[in-house]
Design a protein around this motif. Structure first.
Motif, mmCIF file in Angstrom:
data_model
loop_
_atom_site.group_PDB
_atom_site.id
_atom_site.type_symbol
_atom_site.label_atom_id
_atom_site.label_comp_id
_atom_site.label_asym_id
_atom_site.label_seq_id
_atom_site.Cartn_x
_atom_site.Cartn_y
_atom_site.Cartn_z
ATOM 1 N N SER A 34 1.359 14.120 -50.023
ATOM 2 C CA SER A 34 1.627 12.677 -49.917
ATOM 3 C C SER A 34 3.018 12.343 -50.434
ATOM 4 O O SER A 34 3.729 11.508 -49.855
ATOM 5 C CB SER A 34 0.569 11.888 -50.696
ATOM 6 O OG SER A 34 -0.727 12.188 -50.221
ATOM 7 N N ILE A 35 3.430 12.976 -51.528
ATOM 8 C CA ILE A 35 4.764 12.727 -52.088
ATOM 9 C C ILE A 35 5.843 13.148 -51.098
ATOM 10 O O ILE A 35 6.844 12.437 -50.905
ATOM 11 C CB ILE A 35 4.914 13.475 -53.432
ATOM 12 C CG1 ILE A 35 4.110 12.760 -54.518
ATOM 13 C CG2 ILE A 35 6.372 13.585 -53.850
ATOM 14 C CD1 ILE A 35 3.990 13.538 -55.805
ATOM 15 N N TYR A 36 5.649 14.279 -50.450
ATOM 16 C CA TYR A 36 6.633 14.740 -49.465
ATOM 17 C C TYR A 36 6.792 13.705 -48.349
ATOM 18 O O TYR A 36 7.918 13.359 -47.965
ATOM 19 C CB TYR A 36 6.198 16.080 -48.880
ATOM 20 C CG TYR A 36 7.141 16.592 -47.818
ATOM 21 C CD1 TYR A 36 8.257 17.340 -48.163
ATOM 22 C CD2 TYR A 36 6.938 16.312 -46.467
ATOM 23 C CE1 TYR A 36 9.143 17.803 -47.205
ATOM 24 C CE2 TYR A 36 7.810 16.756 -45.503
ATOM 25 C CZ TYR A 36 8.906 17.499 -45.868
ATOM 26 O OH TYR A 36 9.788 17.940 -44.913
ATOM 27 N N HIS A 37 5.691 13.203 -47.839
ATOM 28 C CA HIS A 37 5.767 12.234 -46.745
ATOM 29 C C HIS A 37 6.265 10.869 -47.219
ATOM 30 O O HIS A 37 6.917 10.142 -46.462
ATOM 31 C CB HIS A 37 4.411 12.106 -46.063
ATOM 32 C CG HIS A 37 4.048 13.302 -45.227
ATOM 33 N ND1 HIS A 37 4.623 13.557 -44.005
ATOM 34 C CD2 HIS A 37 3.180 14.315 -45.464
ATOM 35 C CE1 HIS A 37 4.119 14.674 -43.495
ATOM 36 N NE2 HIS A 37 3.239 15.158 -44.374
ATOM 37 N N LEU A 38 5.963 10.512 -48.463
ATOM 38 C CA LEU A 38 6.494 9.255 -48.998
ATOM 39 C C LEU A 38 8.016 9.306 -49.097
ATOM 40 O O LEU A 38 8.700 8.304 -48.843
ATOM 41 C CB LEU A 38 5.899 8.974 -50.383
ATOM 42 C CG LEU A 38 4.537 8.285 -50.447
ATOM 43 C CD1 LEU A 38 4.001 8.307 -51.867
ATOM 44 C CD2 LEU A 38 4.622 6.849 -49.943
ATOM 45 N N ALA A 39 8.545 10.467 -49.475
ATOM 46 C CA ALA A 39 9.999 10.600 -49.591
ATOM 47 C C ALA A 39 10.680 10.579 -48.235
ATOM 48 O O ALA A 39 11.867 10.224 -48.142
ATOM 49 C CB ALA A 39 10.356 11.880 -50.346
ATOM 50 N N GLY A 40 9.991 10.968 -47.177
ATOM 51 C CA GLY A 40 10.467 10.710 -45.826
ATOM 52 C C GLY A 40 11.284 11.785 -45.171
ATOM 53 O O GLY A 40 11.226 11.950 -43.964
ATOM 54 N N ARG A 41 12.083 12.544 -45.882
ATOM 55 C CA ARG A 41 12.923 13.563 -45.275
ATOM 56 C C ARG A 41 12.795 14.873 -46.044
ATOM 57 O O ARG A 41 12.357 14.889 -47.195
ATOM 58 C CB ARG A 41 14.391 13.122 -45.250
ATOM 59 C CG ARG A 41 14.647 11.925 -44.354
ATOM 60 C CD ARG A 41 16.121 11.570 -44.356
ATOM 61 N NE ARG A 41 16.388 10.414 -43.507
ATOM 62 C CZ ARG A 41 17.597 9.884 -43.333
ATOM 63 N NH1 ARG A 41 18.633 10.414 -43.960
ATOM 64 N NH2 ARG A 41 17.761 8.835 -42.559
ATOM 65 N N SER A 42 13.240 15.963 -45.400
ATOM 66 C CA SER A 42 13.029 17.283 -45.979
ATOM 67 C C SER A 42 13.667 17.414 -47.353
ATOM 68 O O SER A 42 13.030 17.853 -48.309
ATOM 69 C CB SER A 42 13.572 18.360 -45.041
ATOM 70 O OG SER A 42 12.820 18.390 -43.853
ATOM 71 N N PHE A 43 14.948 17.034 -47.506
ATOM 72 C CA PHE A 43 15.617 17.214 -48.790
ATOM 73 C C PHE A 43 14.935 16.374 -49.860
ATOM 74 O O PHE A 43 14.574 16.879 -50.933
ATOM 75 C CB PHE A 43 17.093 16.836 -48.682
ATOM 76 C CG PHE A 43 17.812 16.903 -50.005
ATOM 77 C CD1 PHE A 43 18.315 18.105 -50.463
ATOM 78 C CD2 PHE A 43 17.954 15.769 -50.796
ATOM 79 C CE1 PHE A 43 18.961 18.180 -51.689
ATOM 80 C CE2 PHE A 43 18.594 15.829 -52.021
ATOM 81 C CZ PHE A 43 19.101 17.044 -52.471
#
Length: 555
Positions: free
Chosen positions: A108-117
C-alpha cells in the motif's frame, strides 16, 4: 491517468524486506525467550492461545466466549491461525504473523507514493523506523494497524471522493478490518481526511450535474473529478456504502464491547492514565503545550528517531497530498485532545509520514540520491543500535532507545531494544516433570517472586511446551489456584535469593496484595498451600541469571 505498474526491482525489494523481517524476528526471539512486550504482549499471546485451543478442539462455546468477552477484537488473533496450523501453538508463530500485515503495508505504501523511486524509498524509510522494526518482534497489533491505515488511505484516494463504488466499499472494508484488529482501529486517523474529501466531492458532484455550455468540461476541485472513468455514483451513496461495510464488519463486536467498556474509555479520555486499580498514575492537561507537542516529539524520540523524524516533519511543509497531510495533522490533533497519552496510539502515522518524506526527496531532483543515502544510512545506524545494541563511534544519541530528554516526552516507552539474552531452563523443567500420557490432562501451579520472570510470561512458556497441561499462575489466578492446587501434579516456585523453597502464607499474601487483590475477597489460597505442604517433594532446583532460585515440586 494510467497508473505505473510496479517494476521488477520494486517486487524484489519488497520480497527482500519481508525476508529481512523474517530473519529479524527469528534471530531476535531466539535471544529473547519471554513474550515481554512493553504494553500488553503477554495478554495478546494468552488470548491467541485461548482462541486457537478452542478452535482446534471444536469448542464452540469457549470460542464464542473468548471472542465476545475479550478486551480486544478477534481479527488480530484469527489472522495467525494458518501459521499456528502449520507451526503449532507457539509465540514465534504469532509474531511471524506480523509478516502478513507488513506485506500489506509495504504494498500500500508503494502505491501511495505513486512512482518507482518514491515508492521504493517510502518502503525503505518505513521499515527503518524504530516504531516499525521494534513492533515486528512483538505480538501486538501495531503493524496490523499500520497496514489497515495504509490500505484505507489508498482506497480513499482511488475512490475519487467516494464516487467510485468499488473503492468506496474498500474504504469501509479496510477501516472495518482496522477496527477488528485493535480497539478503535485506524478510524480516528480517517476522520479529518473524510471531513475534507466528502464536502469537496459533494460540491464537485453538484457542479458537474448542472448543465453547462456545449463542449464545456468539468473543472476538478482538488483531487476530485466526478466525471472521470470509474466515477459512477454520487458521493453520498459511496459514503453510505463505506459506512455500511464498516457496520457489517465491526458493529456486532463493538456493540457488545462498548456496553462493557464505555465508562472506562470515557474516564481516561479527559484525565490521563488510570491503572488496573483505578488509580490515576499520570494526569494530563488540555491547555498544556507539552500535551499538544507530545506526539510530534514522540516521532523524534522513539517512533522514527531524531534524524528520520526530523526529515518527516520537514517533508510535511512540501506535501501537496491533502489526504495524507490531513491524516497526519488530524491524527496528532485528535489524539492531542485525549489526555491519556501512549506512544503506540499514533504509530500508524508512520505510513503517511514515510510516503511524505519519499515524495519530498523525489521532488529534490538534483539531490535525491544523496538525500536518500543519507536517510537510509541514518536509519540503518539507528536500527543497529536500537535493535541490537551496536553503537557506532559517532552520533550515539541517534541510536539510543529514547534520545530526547525525559522531561520533553512523558509518559514514554521503549519501542525497540536489544534482546535480553536471558537463559531460562525451560527444557530442564519440562524434562524433570512427569509428563502426562498422550491425551491425558494435568494441572500445575506457578508462583514467582521475580519481577523479570513474571508469572504471566511463565504461564505462556508452559502452555506452549505442555499444551495438555492446565497452568495456573497464583498471582494472576488465585481462585483457580485455590480450586486446583490439591489436584495439581507440579508446583514451580521462583523464590528470591535466600528465601525458603516453599512459600510461607505471608509471602503468598504479600504477592497477592502487590497484584492489587483484597485478601478478604479471596478464598484462603495461602492456607490451602500451607496445609498441603507435606504432600510435595522437590524434584529439581536451578539458580537463575536474575539472582533468584527456581524450585520444582512434585506431588
Amino acid at each position: 491517468m494510467k497508473r505505473r505498474q510496479p517494476s521488477l526491482v520494486s517486487h524484489l525489494l519488497g520480497l527482500l524486506l519481508l525476508l529481512a523481517a523474517s530473519w529479524e524476528i527469528l534471530a531476535w526471539l531466539s535471544s529473547n525467550p519471554l513474550p515481554d512486550g512493553y504494553q500488553n504482549e503477554y495478554l495478546h499471546v494468552g488470548n491467541a492461545f485461548d482462541l486457537w485451543t478452542a478452535l482446534r478442539q471444536h469448542d464452540i462455546w469457549h470460542l464464542k466466549h473468548y471472542v465476545t468477552n475479550s478486551y480486544w477484537p478477534p481479527l488480530f488473533y484469527a489472522a495467525t491461525w494458518p501459521l499456528q496450523a502449520v507451526a503449532g501453538m507457539r509465540h514465534s508463530s504469532l509474531v511471524l504473523g506480523n509478516l502478513l500485515w507488513l506485506a500489506l503495508a509495504l504494498g500500500s505504501i508503494y502505491h501511495l507514493a505513486g512512482r518507482s523511486f518514491a515508492g521504493n524509498l517510502a518502503m525503505l524509510l518505513f521499515v527503518l523506523c524504530p516504531g516499525v522494526f521494534g513492533s515486528m518482534v512483538r505480538f501486538e497489533p501495531n503493524i496490523a494497524q499500520m497496514a489497515t491505515l495504509a490500505l484505507s488511505l489508498l482506497a480513499l484516494e482511488r475512490s475519487r471522493g467516494f464516487t467510485n463504488p468499488r473503492y468506496s466499499a474498500l474504504v469501509g472494508a479496510f477501516a472495518g478490518l482496522g477496527l477488528m484488529t485493535d480497539r478503535l482501529g485506524t478510524l480516528p486517523f480517517l476522520l479529518v481526511p473524510l471531513s475534507i474529501v466528502v464536502p469537496t466531492s459533494l460540491r464537485a458532484w453538484r457542479r458537474d450535474q448542472r448543465p453547462g455550455l456545449p463542449g464545456q468540461d468539468p473543472t476538478p476541485i482538488g483531487a476530485v473529478t466526478c466525471r472521470e472513468p470509474g466515477s459512477t455514483c454520487p458521493p453520498w451513496r459511496g459514503l453510505l456504502l463505506a459506512a455500511l461495510c464498516i457496520g457489517v464488519i465491526a458493529l456486532p463486536w463493538y456493540s457488545v464491547w462498548l456496553s462493557r467498556q464505555l465508562s472506562e474509555v470515557t474516564r481516561q479520555l479527559a484525565t490521563g492514565e488510570i491503572d488496573s486499580t483505578g488509580t490515576l498514575t499520570w494526569k494530563g492537561s488540555l491547555f498544556s503545550p507539552k500535551s499538544w507537542l507530545y506526539y510530534p516529539l514522540t516521532l523524534l524520540d522513539s517512533q522514527a528517531g531524531p534524524i528520520l523524524g526530523s526529515a518527516m516533519l520537514l517533508s510535511l511543509l512540501m506535501l501537496r497530498r491533502r489526504s495524507l497531510l490531513a491524516t497526519v495533522l488530524g491524527g496528532w490533533f485528535l489524539f492531542g485532545l485525549i489526555q491519556k497519552k501512549q506512544v503506540f496510539y499514533t504509530l500508524p502515522l508512520l505510513v503517511p509520514l514515510s510516503v511524505s518524506t519519499a515524495l519530498a526527496v523525489q521532488r529534490m531532483a538534483a539531490l535525491r540520491h544523496q538525500l536518500s543515502l543519507l536517510l537510509l544510512a541514518a536509519g540503518l545506524y539507528g536500527y543497529s543500535g536500537r535493535m541490537w545494541g551496536r553503537d557506532g563511534p559517532v552520533l550515539d544519541w541517534a541510536s539510543q532507545p529514547n534520545p530526547l530528554p525525559a522531561s520533553w516526552v512523558s509518559p514514554r516507552h521503549v519501542l525497540a531494544r536489544p534482546p535480553s539474552g536471558l537463559w531460562i531452563p525451560l527444557e530442564d523443567w519440562v524434562q524433570t516433570m512427569k509428563l502426562p500420557q498422550q491425551g491425558e490432562s494435568g494441572h500445575m501451579v506457578i508462583f514467582s517472586e521475580d519481577p523479570v520472570l513474571f508469572e504471566g510470561f511463565l504461564v505462556l512458556l508452559f502452555r506452549e511446551a505442555l499444551p495438555s497441561t492446565q497452568v495456573h499462575a497464583l498471582g494472576q489466578d488465585p481462585v483457580g489456584t485455590y480450586e486446583w492446587f490439591r489436584a495439581s501434579s507440579h508446583f514451580l516456585v521462583i523464590a528470591e535469593a535466600g528465601a525458603q523453597p516453599w512459600p510461607a502464607p505471608s509471602r503468598i499474601d504479600g504477592s497477592l496484595i502487590q497484584y492489587h487483590y483484597r485478601l478478604d475477597s479471596l478464598p484462603p489460597v495461602s492456607q490451602v498451600i500451607r496445609m498441603d505442604r507435606q504432600a510435595w517433594r522437590i524434584v529439581g532446583s536451578w539458580p537463575l541469571e536474575t539472582g533468584s532460585m527456581a524450585y520444582l515440586w512434585s506431588r
